[in-house]
Enzyme design. Structure first.
Site, PDB file in Angstrom:
ATOM      1  N   SER A  13       0.838  -1.199   0.000  1.00  0.00           N
ATOM      2  CA  SER A  13       0.000   0.000   0.000  1.00  0.00           C
ATOM      3  C   SER A  13       0.869   1.244   0.000  1.00  0.00           C
ATOM      4  O   SER A  13       1.987   1.245   0.528  1.00  0.00           O
ATOM      5  CB  SER A  13      -0.882  -0.003   1.255  1.00  0.00           C
ATOM      6  OG  SER A  13      -1.513   1.246   1.402  1.00  0.00           O
ATOM      7  N   TYR A  62      -1.264   0.100  10.028  1.00  0.00           N
ATOM      8  CA  TYR A  62      -1.580  -0.626   8.785  1.00  0.00           C
ATOM      9  C   TYR A  62      -0.400  -0.537   7.813  1.00  0.00           C
ATOM     10  O   TYR A  62       0.034  -1.547   7.240  1.00  0.00           O
ATOM     11  CB  TYR A  62      -2.860  -0.035   8.171  1.00  0.00           C
ATOM     12  CG  TYR A  62      -3.121  -0.446   6.752  1.00  0.00           C
ATOM     13  CD1 TYR A  62      -3.478  -1.746   6.428  1.00  0.00           C
ATOM     14  CD2 TYR A  62      -3.016   0.489   5.711  1.00  0.00           C
ATOM     15  CE1 TYR A  62      -3.714  -2.116   5.105  1.00  0.00           C
ATOM     16  CE2 TYR A  62      -3.261   0.138   4.399  1.00  0.00           C
ATOM     17  CZ  TYR A  62      -3.605  -1.164   4.100  1.00  0.00           C
ATOM     18  OH  TYR A  62      -3.842  -1.518   2.795  1.00  0.00           O
ATOM     19  N   LYS A  86       2.153  -3.399   6.052  1.00  0.00           N
ATOM     20  CA  LYS A  86       2.443  -3.536   4.613  1.00  0.00           C
ATOM     21  C   LYS A  86       3.952  -3.491   4.368  1.00  0.00           C
ATOM     22  O   LYS A  86       4.470  -4.190   3.497  1.00  0.00           O
ATOM     23  CB  LYS A  86       1.708  -2.446   3.828  1.00  0.00           C
ATOM     24  CG  LYS A  86       0.189  -2.648   3.818  1.00  0.00           C
ATOM     25  CD  LYS A  86      -0.175  -3.919   3.078  1.00  0.00           C
ATOM     26  CE  LYS A  86      -1.608  -4.340   3.194  1.00  0.00           C
ATOM     27  NZ  LYS A  86      -1.921  -5.568   2.481  1.00  0.00           N
TER      28      LYS A  86
HETATM   29  N1  LIG Z   1      -8.584  -0.774  -1.843  1.00  0.00           N
HETATM   30  C1  LIG Z   1      -7.495  -0.003  -1.848  1.00  0.00           C
HETATM   31  O1  LIG Z   1      -7.522   1.184  -2.250  1.00  0.00           O
HETATM   32  C2  LIG Z   1      -6.172  -0.576  -1.389  1.00  0.00           C
HETATM   33  C3  LIG Z   1      -5.084   0.295  -1.315  1.00  0.00           C
HETATM   34  C4  LIG Z   1      -3.857  -0.219  -0.918  1.00  0.00           C
HETATM   35  C5  LIG Z   1      -3.730  -1.549  -0.619  1.00  0.00           C
HETATM   36  N2  LIG Z   1      -4.806  -2.362  -0.684  1.00  0.00           N
HETATM   37  C6  LIG Z   1      -4.605  -3.761  -0.316  1.00  0.00           C
HETATM   38  O2  LIG Z   1      -5.217  -4.582  -1.298  1.00  0.00           O
HETATM   39  C7  LIG Z   1      -5.776  -5.737  -0.686  1.00  0.00           C
HETATM   40  C8  LIG Z   1      -7.249  -5.862  -1.052  1.00  0.00           C
HETATM   41  O3  LIG Z   1      -7.916  -4.695  -0.656  1.00  0.00           O
HETATM   42  P1  LIG Z   1      -9.503  -4.566  -0.799  1.00  0.00           P
HETATM   43  O4  LIG Z   1      -9.807  -3.120  -0.812  1.00  0.00           O
HETATM   44  O5  LIG Z   1      -9.987  -5.437  -1.886  1.00  0.00           O
HETATM   45  O6  LIG Z   1      -9.950  -5.148   0.623  1.00  0.00           O
HETATM   46  P2  LIG Z   1     -11.311  -5.954   1.002  1.00  0.00           P
HETATM   47  O7  LIG Z   1     -11.470  -5.804   2.475  1.00  0.00           O
HETATM   48  O8  LIG Z   1     -12.428  -5.528   0.132  1.00  0.00           O
HETATM   49  O9  LIG Z   1     -10.932  -7.462   0.659  1.00  0.00           O
HETATM   50  C9  LIG Z   1     -10.112  -8.236   1.483  1.00  0.00           C
HETATM   51  C10 LIG Z   1     -10.611  -9.659   1.410  1.00  0.00           C
HETATM   52  O10 LIG Z   1      -9.727 -10.472   2.189  1.00  0.00           O
HETATM   53  C11 LIG Z   1     -10.504 -11.400   2.932  1.00  0.00           C
HETATM   54  N3  LIG Z   1      -9.751 -11.710   4.156  1.00  0.00           N
HETATM   55  C12 LIG Z   1      -9.342 -10.833   5.096  1.00  0.00           C
HETATM   56  N4  LIG Z   1      -8.689 -11.474   6.075  1.00  0.00           N
HETATM   57  C13 LIG Z   1      -8.689 -12.799   5.737  1.00  0.00           C
HETATM   58  C14 LIG Z   1      -8.156 -13.955   6.350  1.00  0.00           C
HETATM   59  N5  LIG Z   1      -7.506 -13.880   7.529  1.00  0.00           N
HETATM   60  N6  LIG Z   1      -8.338 -15.139   5.744  1.00  0.00           N
HETATM   61  C15 LIG Z   1      -9.014 -15.223   4.559  1.00  0.00           C
HETATM   62  N7  LIG Z   1      -9.534 -14.141   3.936  1.00  0.00           N
HETATM   63  C16 LIG Z   1      -9.378 -12.955   4.516  1.00  0.00           C
HETATM   64  C17 LIG Z   1     -11.816 -10.683   3.228  1.00  0.00           C
HETATM   65  O11 LIG Z   1     -12.870 -11.611   3.456  1.00  0.00           O
HETATM   66  C18 LIG Z   1     -12.014  -9.855   1.968  1.00  0.00           C
HETATM   67  O12 LIG Z   1     -12.827 -10.516   1.026  1.00  0.00           O
HETATM   68  C19 LIG Z   1      -5.510  -5.610   0.800  1.00  0.00           C
HETATM   69  O13 LIG Z   1      -4.346  -6.327   1.124  1.00  0.00           O
HETATM   70  C20 LIG Z   1      -5.278  -4.130   0.979  1.00  0.00           C
HETATM   71  O14 LIG Z   1      -4.459  -3.868   2.106  1.00  0.00           O
HETATM   72  C21 LIG Z   1      -6.027  -1.904  -1.043  1.00  0.00           C
END
Ligand SMILES: NC(=O)c1ccc[n+]([C@@H]2O[C@H](COP(=O)([O-])OP(=O)(O)OC[C@H]3O[C@@H](n4cnc5c(N)ncnc54)[C@H](O)[C@@H]3O)[C@@H](O)[C@H]2O)c1
Length: 271
Positions: free
Chosen positions: A114, A139, A143
């Site tokens: 991130s 957080y 990362k």
């Molecule tokens: N959305 C953004 O703008 C953004 C920005 C930077 C980084 N990220 C990273 O991208 C990734 C996805 O982000 P997102 O926005 O789709 O998040 P989200 O919360 O929509 O999706 C995360 C998914 O992971 C699953 N999950 C969480 N913990 C789990 C576990 N212990 N075991 C099994 N499944 C588990 C959840 O059920 C969920 O479906 C994350 O790692 C997040 O940190 C996202």
């Protein structure tokens, strides 16, 4: 997406926001697409499988890794929380994931890092692949841990690892900062695909940011990753507006509002 890529692909966190975007775009374009999440996912495509499981369950992860070439690791808590709530999913979970991939001899891991890992860099200065780790909060610390783990598994075990510092994945930019940090869904699909397709490389850091006029990213993606984003947040400028005098965490820092959470003192001390 175009032709079928001859890679067997696992996506963790596939039920989430980014996971759904990728799995919808990639369905039918891989000989095997396996979706892993604690939330059960229904699938009907013959080449798509799903496994419901926890990152803490190494047997479930081993089953998920079977015959896989490339893993996209998204499963995590994707936002700022008390450190205690992040340790299990984001730190232990990332370790369990990398270990299962090593056991299964997976050749590439694409780790969803991130911009929050480098969030305290100023938007006006920008960030690059070599930017100092500068987390905006706990957080971001988790990362940065995942990136360190990726570097270790690349060097010690020969797994090819890409760490993607995703910024603001949204259908459209939502505020002034996102004019610089927006990642459109279609550019996100392109970025992960570029990492899947890339010729062998050991370790790479790339930013998940669209081709924004005001982009926070100051250098091109690593040579190994042929990511050519198409979208530009600037087309939303009129609806969002831009105030150069604004001095909030959101307008000053790459990590935006996360930098302001619990912040003490004056933002001017963070240069
Ligand atoms: N959305 C953004 O703008 C953004 C920005 C930077 C980084 N990220 C990273 O991208 C990734 C996805 O982000 P997102 O926005 O789709 O998040 P989200 O919360 O929509 O999706 C995360 C998914 O992971 C699953 N999950 C969480 N913990 C789990 C576990 N212990 N075991 C099994 N499944 C588990 C959840 O059920 C969920 O479906 C994350 O790692 C997040 O940190 C996202």
């Amino acid at each position: 997406m175009g032709e079928v890529l001859q890679k067997r692909l696992l996506i963790t966190g596939a039920a989430g926001r980014i996971g759904r975007t990728l799995s919808e775009a990639y369905e039918g374009h891989f000989p095997l697409l396996r979706l892993f999440d604690r939330v059960a996912i229904r699938t009907s495509h013959p080449n798509t499988q799903s496994i419901a499981g926890e990152l803490s369950d190494s047997a479930a992860l081993d089953a998920a890794m079977k015959d896989i070439d490339c893993v996209i690791h998204l499963a995590a808590v994707p936002e700022e929380r008390p450190f205690e709530e992040l340790v299990e999913p984001n730190i232990m979970g990332a370790y369990q994931l990398f270990e299962a991939a090593r056991r299964a001899k997976v050749s590439r891991i694409i780790y969803a890092s991130s911009i929050q890992a480098v969030g305290f860099h100023r938007l006006e200065t920008g960030v690059s692949q070599g930017s100092r780790i500068r987390p905006s909060g706990y957080y971001g610390v988790t990362k940065a841990f995942g990136e360190a783990l990726g570097s270790l598994y690349a060097d010690k075990f020969g797994i090819s690892v890409a760490c993607l510092r995703i910024a603001s994945f949204e259908p459209a930019p939502e505020d002034q900062r996102q004019l610089a940090t927006w990642l459109s869904p279609s550019d996100c699909v392109k970025l992960f695909r570029a990492c899947i397709e890339a010729d062998p490389f050991s370790f790479a850091i790339a930013y998940g940011v669209s081709a924004n006029t005001r982009t926070v990213v100051k250098d091109p993606p690593p040579a190994a990753i042929n990511f050519q984003p198409s979208n530009d947040a600037e087309v939303f400028l009129r609806s969002i507006g831009f105030d150069p005098e604004l001095k909030t965490a959101t307008s000053l820092f790459a990590g935006g509002a996360y930098c302001g959470l619990g912040f003490t003192g004056d933002f001017e001390r963070v240069k």
